[in-house]
Design a protein around this motif. Structure first.
Motif, PDB file in Angstrom:
ATOM      1  N   THR A 164       0.836  -1.212   0.000  1.00  0.00           N
ATOM      2  CA  THR A 164       0.000   0.000   0.000  1.00  0.00           C
ATOM      3  C   THR A 164       0.864   1.252   0.000  1.00  0.00           C
ATOM      4  O   THR A 164       0.596   2.218  -0.738  1.00  0.00           O
ATOM      5  N   TYR A 168       0.790   4.398  -2.409  1.00  0.00           N
ATOM      6  CA  TYR A 168       0.431   5.663  -1.765  1.00  0.00           C
ATOM      7  C   TYR A 168       1.498   6.724  -2.026  1.00  0.00           C
ATOM      8  O   TYR A 168       1.188   7.871  -2.398  1.00  0.00           O
ATOM      9  N   ALA A 171       1.292   7.900  -5.532  1.00  0.00           N
ATOM     10  CA  ALA A 171       0.136   8.779  -5.738  1.00  0.00           C
ATOM     11  C   ALA A 171       0.410  10.189  -5.221  1.00  0.00           C
ATOM     12  O   ALA A 171       0.042  11.187  -5.860  1.00  0.00           O
ATOM     13  N   ASP A 181      -5.534  13.105 -12.500  1.00  0.00           N
ATOM     14  CA  ASP A 181      -6.276  12.102 -11.728  1.00  0.00           C
ATOM     15  C   ASP A 181      -5.999  12.175 -10.238  1.00  0.00           C
ATOM     16  O   ASP A 181      -6.726  11.559  -9.440  1.00  0.00           O
ATOM     17  N   LYS A 185      -6.869  15.566  -4.385  1.00  0.00           N
ATOM     18  CA  LYS A 185      -7.197  14.422  -3.525  1.00  0.00           C
ATOM     19  C   LYS A 185      -6.495  14.581  -2.178  1.00  0.00           C
ATOM     20  O   LYS A 185      -5.341  15.015  -2.096  1.00  0.00           O
ATOM     21  N   GLU A 189      -7.848  10.046   0.991  1.00  0.00           N
ATOM     22  CA  GLU A 189      -8.408   9.487  -0.241  1.00  0.00           C
ATOM     23  C   GLU A 189      -7.355   8.693  -1.021  1.00  0.00           C
ATOM     24  O   GLU A 189      -7.642   7.620  -1.569  1.00  0.00           O
ATOM     25  N   LEU A 190      -6.149   9.221  -1.045  1.00  0.00           N
ATOM     26  CA  LEU A 190      -5.083   8.522  -1.761  1.00  0.00           C
ATOM     27  C   LEU A 190      -4.728   7.208  -1.072  1.00  0.00           C
ATOM     28  O   LEU A 190      -4.480   6.189  -1.735  1.00  0.00           O
ATOM     29  N   LYS A 193      -7.464   4.693  -1.772  1.00  0.00           N
ATOM     30  CA  LYS A 193      -7.361   4.195  -3.148  1.00  0.00           C
ATOM     31  C   LYS A 193      -6.214   3.189  -3.261  1.00  0.00           C
ATOM     32  O   LYS A 193      -6.333   2.157  -3.944  1.00  0.00           O
ATOM     33  N   ALA A 196      -7.340  -0.053  -1.809  1.00  0.00           N
ATOM     34  CA  ALA A 196      -8.301  -0.697  -2.710  1.00  0.00           C
ATOM     35  C   ALA A 196      -7.588  -1.368  -3.880  1.00  0.00           C
ATOM     36  O   ALA A 196      -7.965  -2.471  -4.308  1.00  0.00           O
ATOM     37  N   ASP A 197      -6.545  -0.704  -4.391  1.00  0.00           N
ATOM     38  CA  ASP A 197      -5.771  -1.293  -5.498  1.00  0.00           C
ATOM     39  C   ASP A 197      -5.061  -2.567  -5.054  1.00  0.00           C
ATOM     40  O   ASP A 197      -4.990  -3.549  -5.806  1.00  0.00           O
TER      41      ASP A 197
END
Length: 704
Positions: A164, A168, A171, A181, A185, A189-190, A193, A196-197
């Motif tokens: 993660t 992260y 991002a 994209d 954020k 939120e990052l 995400k 989730a990935d």
């Protein structure tokens, strides 16, 4: 317990009878027939058959356990202890056609997969704290198995936190660069995400792992058995053999790269010359592909994906684009966009150029030979020896003063062609010795007294020059006919393999077929001086700096590689041209290399890569991780664009070849790409100086 032939054949007889009497065999009965047929094939055909004893059992145990859980992510120490009692018993199970150890591994792994699936779903449901001072060791060889389930859960927590954090941090970096994209954020939120990935990646991975059937797992078990014999001996279940054969079809559609699974990862083993990846010059052998995206779609994390699924993601129709996320040898990550195309196989064929030498009026011929190809299916098919002979003739007609034969990254091929080709440079004589298991060595000879080229010759090699490439380099080095130039050693593969169709070794009993095939080692190559090319490879006369100089590569890094051995030398001599003055030539080259700024950077980069190779413990603190990545990126940037400068502007086609390119736009484009690559090649640039030294010193010797 030693393997007894009488017991083996009686067991086979019992299994054959069972197969005949009971048409509907159980999985284990079919597997017993497969196992004993495989064992029989190894005993009959392999160059170095092994005693199926306790020592053999230990090796299978270690290889198989590493294959199913080398990362130590699934089994606990207590579970491994259950398997440990079979460490010296697998040989007895093979002799008795039993699968007690294999069945227990499947039972434990099935439970472990369900348990680990629960771990990652639970852990990824909650945000991570990246302010702690934790770290995680990713190399399974440097960690012990978790003592119990609690400790295993703790490892998974760190492991998922790392996965993660990696996404992260990336991002955050993209947000700071203003990428659309990620703009606006929040950190929360990052982070969500990124989790989730990771969840999606592990869902896909575990879906594939759980769907592996008994045949897939048995194939892995049997390959632990074959790998004890040597790293090039492998079992192929029927579908795997079909996929292997795709490599030898006349046309490839995709990116032009060959891949293999290495643990959880997909590794690039070879870039197909002439393919889209080769033209792009970004994807390289030893790159690890981590994600694959189709143009306009989100990337798919392929960690843990079986090779067939990875290939299906990467392959696609001509003119479509695929985006690969790869991890380089130095640890840096890069996105590479490749436009798929038909891989034109003529780019694998021999081709030549004229290059101005280092003295006024000096002309040097350059021949690139990417592989020792041969088309045995077509009477009119192309053979590399014939093609090289044509290139030599053209270069001689053009009046060259010396010839460079480039075998870098040439993984080998046709034995017949390498023997014939080596003979182009000597009158006649032995080229290589080939030894089968129970026979005296066979000396393969050049029997043609014609010498196609009698001038100064340099052969270029590197760590990935293997098999037939090593035969030619070794023969010309032993004869003193050429100066061999390259990295510290060639690959070191001095063995030959053949496929054995297991169905053909078992008459009748169609109810257990198809059994698949085994690719096994049947012979070893030896130099004419008696030494093997196996393991040691060929050490060049002149060694040039290489980015992989401090990273162990080649056959010697393979588990259970066959040993270097030696047989009697054969008599050989040649009176064409002896590459004398090697000490002076080498000294001049070393002096030039020492003064060359780019070669200096290559040496520094080699040391950097060696250091990064050992980095497997990563911080789980955001700032520490960002600092580590920033330092690695800055370090890598120092070595970017080392080969961007045109240093050989004189590289050009022979006049006789120009009409070919004028008549075919695609060939013209590929030729321009080839010329561009040669024009920026620092190694060819140095070899031109080496060639000048050879010509000059030979001329002085004649005058004296």
């Amino acid at each position: 317990m030693n393997f007894k032939k009488s017991i083996f054949f009686s067991l086979v007889a019992v299994l054959m009878l069972a197969a005949f009497m009971y048409p509907q065999l159980s999985d284990e009965q079919k597997e017993a027939v497969l196992l004993q047929t495989l064992v029989k094939g190894m005993e009959r055909y392999h160059y170095s058959p092994q005693d199926i004893d306790d020592n053999f059992s230990e090796k299978i145990y270690d290889l198989y356990l590493d294959g199913i859980d080398g990362g130590k992510r699934f089994l606990t120490a207590k579970e491994v202890a259950q398997l440990e009692k079979y460490r010296h018993d697998i040989d007895d199970q093979i002799n008795d056609s039993k699968f007690t150890f294999f069945n227990l591994t499947q039972e434990l792994m099935d439970k472990a997969l369900v348990r680990a699936q629960g771990y990652y779903k639970d852990i990824l449901a909650t945000p991570f704290d990246f302010s702690t001072g934790e770290s995680v060791e990713l190399d399974g060889e440097k960690r012990a198995y978790a003592s119990d389930e609690k400790e295993l859960w703790q490892y998974w927590q760190k492991y998922l936190k790392y996965e993660t954090l990696d996404r992260y941090a990336e991002a955050i970096d993209k947000r700071e660069k203003g990428e659309e994209d990620f703009a606006g954020k929040t950190n929360e939120e990052l982070e969500a995400k990124a989790r989730a990935d990771v969840m999606t990646m592990f869902d896909r991975w575990f879906d594939r792992l759980i769907k592996l059937d008994r045949e897939d797992r048995m194939s892995q078990y049997l390959n632990a058995f074959t790998s004890v014999f040597d790293p090039h001996t492998s079992y192929y279940k029927p579908i795997d053999k079909e996929n292997f054969d795709i490599r030898f079809s006349g046309k490839l559609e995709g990116i032009g790269a060959r891949l293999l699974t290495e643990g959880d990862y997909t590794k690039v083993t070879e870039i197909v010359v002439g393919g889209p990846a080769w033209k792009g010059k970004e994807l390289e052998a030893n790159d690890i592909i981590t994600k694959v995206a189709q143009e306009g779609e989100a990337p798919v994390d392929i960690k843990g994906m079986v090779i067939d699924d990875v290939v299906s993601q990467i392959r696609g129709s001509k003119d479509t684009k695929v985006i690969l996320t790869v991890k380089k040898v130095d640890g840096s990550e890069k996105e590479i966009t490749i436009t798929r195309d038909i891989v034109i196989l003529d780019e694998s064929f021999a081709k030549s150029l004229i290059i101005d030498g280092q003295a006024p009026g000096e002309k040097i011929g350059y021949i690139s030979l990417p592989s020792f190809y041969a088309d045995f299916q077509d009477r009119d098919g192309r053979h590399c020896a014939d093609d090289v002979e044509k290139e030599l003739s053209k270069l001689k007609n053009a009046g060259v003063d010396g010839i460079i034969l480039d075998l870098r990254n040439n993984g080998g091929g046709s034995l017949r062609d390498v023997v014939k080709m080596s003979g182009f440079f000597i009158e006649r004589g032995p080229i290589v010795q080939v030894k089968s298991r129970d026979y005296e060595p066979e000396v393969l000879m050049d029997v043609d007294p014609q010498v196609q080229y009698d001038g100064p010759l340099v052969v270029m090699v590197n760590n990935f020059s293997a098999s037939a490439s090593e035969i030619l380099a070794a023969a010309l080095q032993d004869y003193g006919r050429a100066v061999i130039v390259g990295s510290n050693s060639t690959f070191g593969k001095g063995t030959v393999q053949r496929f054995i169709d297991l169905d053909r070794t078992l008459r009748g009993f169609e109810n257990v077929k198809p059994l698949g095939q085994v690719k096994l080692t049947t012979q070893k190559f030896y130099r004419i001086d008696g030494g093997s090319t196996q393991l040691r490879g060929v050490t060049p006369d002149i060694i040039l700096p290489d980015s992989y100089a401090y990273i162990e590569t080649g056959e010697k890094e393979e588990e259970y590689a066959m040993p270097w051995t030696e047989i009697a030398a054969v008599d050989y001599e040649q009176k064409v041209l002896s590459m004398s003055h090697l000490e002076q030539i080498e000294a001049r080259s070393k002096a030039r290399v020492a003064k060359n700024e780019v070669f200096g950077k290559i040496q520094a980069n080699a040391a950097r890569l060696q250091k990064l190779r050992d980095l497997t413990d990563y911080p789980l603190n955001l700032q520490d991780y960002q600092s580590l990545e920033a330092a690695r990126t800055a370090d890598a940037d120092r070595f970017k664009n080392l080969f961007d400068e045109v240093i050989i502007p004189s590289a050009r086609n022979l006049e006789v070849d120009l009409p070919t390119f004028a008549a075919d736009e695609s060939k013209k484009a590929r030729n321009e790409d080839f010329l561009k690559g040669v024009s920026k090649d620092l190694y060819i640039y140095e070899v031109l100086s080496i060639m000048h030294d050879i010509i000059e010193l030979e001329r002085i010797a004649i005058e004296d």
